[in-house]
Design a protein around this motif. Sequence first.
Motif: not given
Length: 607
Positions: A519-526, A536-541
Motif C-alpha cells: 500500500l502506498y499512503w501519505k498523510r493529508s496535506t490539507e 487500496p484495491d490495485s497493485r502498483l509496481s
Amino acid sequence: MKHIKIYKILVIMLLALCITSSCKDYLNDQSPSTFTESTIFSNIDFAQKAVFAGYGAINNISAYAWYSMYFFADSDIEFGQYTTSSDGGYTIMRYETTETTNYLQNTWTALYNAIEKVNICIDNLPGSPVWENEETADEARRLYGEVVALRAMIYHTLVSVWGDVPFIIKSTQGDSEFSLPKTDRDEIYEYLITELKEVEDYVPWMSETTERISKGFIKGLRARMALSYAGYSLRNKTFETRRGRNWQDYYPIARQECLEVMESGKHQLNPSFENIFRTICTYTHDLTYKESMFELAFGKYDVGYMGTFWSGTTHIASDPIYGRGGSNIASSPAYYYSFDTKDTRRDITMVLFHYNSSAYPGQQVLMDNNGYTYWEPAKFRKEWIRPLMGGESTAGTGVNRPWMRYSDVILMFAEAENEVNGPTQAAKDALAMVRKRAFPQHVWSEKVDAYVNSVAASKESFFNAIVNERAWEFGGEQYRKFDLVRWNLLGAKINEMKEEWWKIVNNDPKYQSIVPDYLYWKRSTENPEYIEILNPDSRLSNTTITGYTKASWLPLMSTASKDRLQNTIFPYIARGYNPAKNNHLVHIHATVISDSNGVLSNDQIPQ
C-alpha cells in the motif's frame, strides 16, 4: 415466571422509565407520582407516557442498547473480536453458551419486562375513555398500534435467539400463572403477523421522528417476520432444521407488505449512503428521505454504545478529540475485498485505518498487515459524532441504532418476489434500485444493468445475488446472522469467509488484481488527521512513489501472523457452532429455569 413482577399500579413502571429512560425528547416527560390503570387510560397524555415507557424498556443496556449485539453474531461478516476473556458476551457470539453464561438472564428478563409494559397498554387502551373519546380516538389507536408492533418486535428477537419461548399476551394479574410453558414459534409468528395486519392502519406514516413506530415500519416488520417464518430455524426437541409449517403462505405476505411501502412513496433511498450514518451520528432525524424507518432511541452519555463498543473505528482511550472508540464486533479482509472496487458502500462500511496510536492521538494510522487487527465495521465511527465527545472515553455515545432501513424493504421485496414469481422485472428493478445508489452513475450500465440481468438468469442465481447484496448493504448493522439462519446458510458462509480470507493472505490468483502487495499512503496535506491511500484495491509496481510511504500489505504477511490467523483466529470465530447440529440458539439461564418450577428447559440445545 417469577422474574415478571405484578404491576397493579402502573406508576412504578412509569416513574422508573420516565426518570431513567434513555429515549429523547418525547420520552423524557415526567409522569405524576401515583396512578391506577383506569386513571392512566382516561387521559391521553398519561396514556402516551405509558406507551413511551414501553419504548424506554427496550432501550436499556440488557435489551437493545448493548447486550443484544452479542446475540446477533457470529456470522460471515460480523463476529466477536479475538479475546481470551471468558466474558459472557463473547461466549454467546461463539455459540458456546451454557445455563450459567452471563447476560442470558439479563436479556431474557429485560425483554420480558418490556413485554409486560406493552401488554398493560394493549390490555387497557381498547375501550378506554381515550379510545372512545372522538378527540383522542385517533391518537389512542396510534398508541395501540405502536405497542402491538413493539411486542411483535420483541418476540421476533426472543424467537430468533431462543426458539420456542413462553408467549405472554396479557399483562400480569394477581391470579396469573407465572410458570408458563413454551409456545411453538410457528404459533407465535402466526398470531403476531396477523395482529400486525390488524393495526397497521392505526399508525400514520412517518412524519415527525424516526423514534416512533410508523405505518411503514409495521409493514416492514410484518415482512421481516414473515420471511423469518418462511425460512429455516432449528426446532425444539426434534433438533431438525426446517421452515415454518405453512411457509409457502408467508412469502406472498412479505412481498405484498414491501410492495405497499414502495408504492406509497413515503420512504426513499438517501442518495448518499454515507449520509445515512453521518446523519445518525449527529443525533439528527432524516425526515427528507426517511430511509431510516425506525431507530432505537438512546441517550448520550447514558446508554447506546454505537461507536464506543459497537461498529466504530478503534480510538485510543486517551484520544483528546474523540475519546475512546472501537467495536467488540470484528470483520475481515474477505468481506472488505468482496465489495466491487467501485462500490461506494465499502469505504463507509469498513476502513483501512485506526486511531489507536499514542504517537498520533486523534489521527488516522494505517493498519498493520497481520490480517486480523482493526478489521471492524465503521458505520458509526466516533470521528463522525457531533458534537465531539472529547476525552469521555467510556461514555455511551447515545447514537441511535437503526432497526430498519428502506433499502431493507426493497431487498426483502426482491427476495420475496423471486420466491413467489422468480426473477421478474419487478424483482430486478428492486435490486437495481439499491445498486444504483451504491455505484456512480457512469458505471451503471456495467455494475447495475448488466449485473442484474446476469444474476437474473435463474431463480437460484438471483437468490444468491440477494444474499450477497444484503451483506454489502447492511454490514455492521447486524442483520446478517439471522439472515443466514433463515436461509440455512450460516455454517457454509462462515466457512466460505475463512477460505477467502486465507486465499487473500496467501496471494491467491483470484485476488491478485484487487489486493495490493504494497500500500502506498501519505498523510493529508490539507488535514493531517487523515491519511490518503493511493491503491487500496490495485497493485502498483514495487517502486518508490514521491510523497508516499510504502507499506507491506496482506499477501506479504509474516509466517508467524499466518500461523496465528490459521491456528488461533479462525478456530475462534463461531468456535462452538456445529453445522451438522445447526446449534444457533442459546441456552435459557439456569435461574430462569429454576424460577419456572421446572416448566422450562433447554430443549432447544442439541446434544
